[in-house]
Write a protein that holds these residues in place. Structure first.
Motif, mmCIF file in Angstrom:
data_model
loop_
_atom_site.group_PDB
_atom_site.id
_atom_site.type_symbol
_atom_site.label_atom_id
_atom_site.label_comp_id
_atom_site.label_asym_id
_atom_site.label_seq_id
_atom_site.Cartn_x
_atom_site.Cartn_y
_atom_site.Cartn_z
ATOM 1 N N ASP A 49 40.776 -65.074 6.385
ATOM 2 C CA ASP A 49 40.266 -64.561 7.646
ATOM 3 C C ASP A 49 39.604 -65.571 8.680
ATOM 4 O O ASP A 49 38.495 -65.360 9.347
ATOM 5 C CB ASP A 49 39.248 -63.329 7.300
ATOM 6 C CG ASP A 49 39.928 -62.359 6.813
ATOM 7 O OD1 ASP A 49 41.067 -61.720 6.756
ATOM 8 O OD2 ASP A 49 39.277 -61.494 5.839
ATOM 9 N N ASN A 50 40.388 -66.571 8.722
ATOM 10 C CA ASN A 50 39.927 -67.733 9.591
ATOM 11 C C ASN A 50 38.679 -68.142 9.327
ATOM 12 O O ASN A 50 37.939 -68.722 10.279
ATOM 13 C CB ASN A 50 40.124 -67.239 11.033
ATOM 14 C CG ASN A 50 40.302 -68.294 12.110
ATOM 15 O OD1 ASN A 50 40.957 -69.226 11.773
ATOM 16 N ND2 ASN A 50 39.565 -68.391 13.287
ATOM 17 N N GLN A 51 38.091 -68.064 8.267
ATOM 18 C CA GLN A 51 36.980 -68.710 7.947
ATOM 19 C C GLN A 51 36.752 -69.357 6.471
ATOM 20 O O GLN A 51 37.430 -68.777 5.678
ATOM 21 C CB GLN A 51 35.717 -67.771 8.252
ATOM 22 C CG GLN A 51 35.651 -66.556 7.349
ATOM 23 C CD GLN A 51 34.745 -65.669 7.786
ATOM 24 O OE1 GLN A 51 33.644 -65.909 8.250
ATOM 25 N NE2 GLN A 51 34.870 -64.364 7.641
ATOM 26 N N TRP A 52 35.778 -70.301 6.363
ATOM 27 C CA TRP A 52 35.705 -70.936 5.103
ATOM 28 C C TRP A 52 34.667 -70.262 4.107
ATOM 29 O O TRP A 52 33.603 -69.732 4.860
ATOM 30 C CB TRP A 52 35.416 -72.472 5.237
ATOM 31 C CG TRP A 52 36.380 -73.213 5.821
ATOM 32 C CD1 TRP A 52 36.534 -73.738 6.981
ATOM 33 C CD2 TRP A 52 37.506 -73.922 4.728
ATOM 34 N NE1 TRP A 52 37.640 -74.437 7.045
ATOM 35 C CE2 TRP A 52 38.227 -74.637 5.950
ATOM 36 C CE3 TRP A 52 37.989 -73.680 3.582
ATOM 37 C CZ2 TRP A 52 39.327 -75.296 5.625
ATOM 38 C CZ3 TRP A 52 39.295 -74.334 3.270
ATOM 39 C CH2 TRP A 52 39.861 -75.176 4.177
ATOM 40 N N ALA B 216 37.543 -72.546 13.394
ATOM 41 C CA ALA B 216 37.198 -73.180 12.028
ATOM 42 C C ALA B 216 37.760 -74.510 11.915
ATOM 43 O O ALA B 216 38.573 -75.016 12.424
ATOM 44 C CB ALA B 216 37.828 -72.235 10.755
ATOM 45 N N GLN C 210 42.776 -76.291 5.781
ATOM 46 C CA GLN C 210 43.552 -75.093 6.006
ATOM 47 C C GLN C 210 45.152 -75.124 5.384
ATOM 48 O O GLN C 210 45.444 -74.161 5.400
ATOM 49 C CB GLN C 210 43.615 -74.759 7.601
ATOM 50 C CG GLN C 210 42.278 -74.559 7.957
ATOM 51 C CD GLN C 210 42.101 -74.241 9.431
ATOM 52 O OE1 GLN C 210 43.260 -73.615 9.924
ATOM 53 N NE2 GLN C 210 41.103 -74.399 10.035
ATOM 54 N N ARG D 32 30.043 -74.993 0.265
ATOM 55 C CA ARG D 32 30.392 -75.800 1.344
ATOM 56 C C ARG D 32 29.389 -76.685 1.762
ATOM 57 O O ARG D 32 28.335 -76.298 1.943
ATOM 58 C CB ARG D 32 31.095 -75.025 2.699
ATOM 59 C CG ARG D 32 31.744 -75.519 3.634
ATOM 60 C CD ARG D 32 32.506 -74.836 4.485
ATOM 61 N NE ARG D 32 31.742 -73.854 5.031
ATOM 62 C CZ ARG D 32 31.178 -73.931 6.275
ATOM 63 N NH1 ARG D 32 31.594 -74.829 7.145
ATOM 64 N NH2 ARG D 32 30.628 -72.848 6.853
ATOM 65 N N THR E 276 33.592 -67.331 18.835
ATOM 66 C CA THR E 276 33.234 -68.120 17.835
ATOM 67 C C THR E 276 34.000 -69.379 17.972
ATOM 68 O O THR E 276 35.438 -69.426 18.428
ATOM 69 C CB THR E 276 33.234 -67.840 16.424
ATOM 70 O OG1 THR E 276 34.566 -67.097 16.503
ATOM 71 C CG2 THR E 276 32.136 -66.381 16.302
ATOM 72 N N PHE F 200 39.792 -70.486 2.107
ATOM 73 C CA PHE F 200 39.766 -70.023 3.553
ATOM 74 C C PHE F 200 40.657 -68.984 3.690
ATOM 75 O O PHE F 200 41.809 -68.721 3.480
ATOM 76 C CB PHE F 200 40.663 -71.336 4.155
ATOM 77 C CG PHE F 200 40.650 -71.165 5.738
ATOM 78 C CD1 PHE F 200 39.453 -71.399 6.481
ATOM 79 C CD2 PHE F 200 41.748 -70.829 6.237
ATOM 80 C CE1 PHE F 200 39.739 -71.446 7.589
ATOM 81 C CE2 PHE F 200 41.852 -70.457 7.712
ATOM 82 C CZ PHE F 200 40.811 -70.996 8.293
ATOM 83 N N ASP G 282 31.444 -69.946 2.395
ATOM 84 C CA ASP G 282 30.244 -70.765 2.212
ATOM 85 C C ASP G 282 29.826 -71.065 0.926
ATOM 86 O O ASP G 282 29.468 -72.408 0.489
ATOM 87 C CB ASP G 282 29.062 -70.168 2.826
ATOM 88 C CG ASP G 282 29.267 -70.352 4.605
ATOM 89 O OD1 ASP G 282 28.918 -69.244 4.955
ATOM 90 O OD2 ASP G 282 29.866 -71.290 5.083
#
Length: 274
Positions: free
Chosen positions: A204-207, A72, A175, A272, A69, A202, A209
């Motif tokens: 687990d390394n994700q924003w 971020a 972040q 988001r 992936t 933010f 939604d």
């Protein structure tokens, strides 16, 4: 004259010897012919194994690329919508006239940048906001938080006016400053307010939604008033911030929500923006 055994064989059995040579010749040709096809499958097998190995490696690489992936985003923009559900029909006890929420104020921050916390003493800025709806002192406190490097974005927007149901605003998070805190006075009231304390956007390394937060009513602990329209009565000493609890004759609130139905005074939805 002495005759060698071979010469003797040639002389005595010329036809047999010729036949023998023919047999030897055929045998030699037959061996060579049979070994050539035998070596060909071996080479093909080796070639096929190499091809299969390459295909597997290529497939593994392709699979790895597909599952990976993108990093971020460093910062994102959110839309925040505050919707009030405070109605006379659902909160009938001592429901005041002229209900509204003060202009919203907040920030995005790190672990050290929070502006209020349950069971802790409210700052002068939170007290002023909760008692009067003023943002002046709290904006100054947020400026101090920014100067300390614990926040970069100030949220300074309108509240929900009387007769309206919602208000929408946007804000930025990064972040470095992934927490959201925001407050608004419940009006009229002695020192009551709604708010979000350090929501992590933010993780687990994700924003995040989209998320909806049901709002509870807080008591800032700076005024002894027990009803929405109570006269000023400064608490001395000031008590810690708690969820609003009251007698049934005063309000319908227990632990910040309706004592019977669990109804909330409002909710905030954050989404988001792409």
């Amino acid at each position: 004259m002495t005759i060698s055994p071979l010469e003797d064989l040639t002389m005595v059995h010329p036809l047999k010897l010729a036949s023998l040579f023919i047999v030897f010749g055929l045998t030699a040709c037959g061996g060579s012919s049979s070994s050539s096809p035998a070596s060909s499958p071996t080479n093909n097998s080796a070639s096929q194994n190499t091809t299969a190995s390459t295909t597997t490696t290529s497939s593994t690489t392709s699979s790895s690329d597909t599952s990976s992936t993108a990093p971020a985003a460093t910062s994102v923009t959110y839309e925040l919508k505050f919707t009030q559900t405070w109605e006379r029909t659902t909160f009938p006890t001592n429901y005041p006239n002229g209900t509204h929420f003060s202009p919203m104020i907040g920030l995005t921050h790190n672990d050290q940048g929070r502006i209020f916390q349950r069971d802790s003493t409210a700052s002068a800025g939170i007290v002023s906001m909760a008692e009067t709806g003023s943002k002046t002192l709290l904006k100054s406190e947020i400026s101090d938080i920014q100067n300390l490097g614990n926040s970069s974005y100030l949220i300074d927007e309108a509240g929900i006016p009387n007769g309206s149901k919602s208000v929408t605003l946007t804000f930025e998070a990064s972040q470095t400053y992934p927490h959201l805190s925001i407050v608004s006075m419940v009006a009229p009231s002695p020192d009551w307010f709604i708010g979000i304390d350090s929501l992590l956007l933010f993780n687990d390394n994700q924003w995040i939604d989209e998320q909806t937060i049901q709002l509870k009513v807080y008591d800032a602990g700076s005024d002894n008033g027990a009803t929405f329209s109570a006269a000023d009565s400064t608490a001395d000493p000031q008590t810690p911030i708690t969820l609003l609890n009251s007698e049934r004759s005063d309000t319908d609130f227990t632990e910040g929500v309706h004592f019977n139905s669990g109804e909330h005074i409002g909710f905030i939805t954050i989404k988001r923006m792409q």
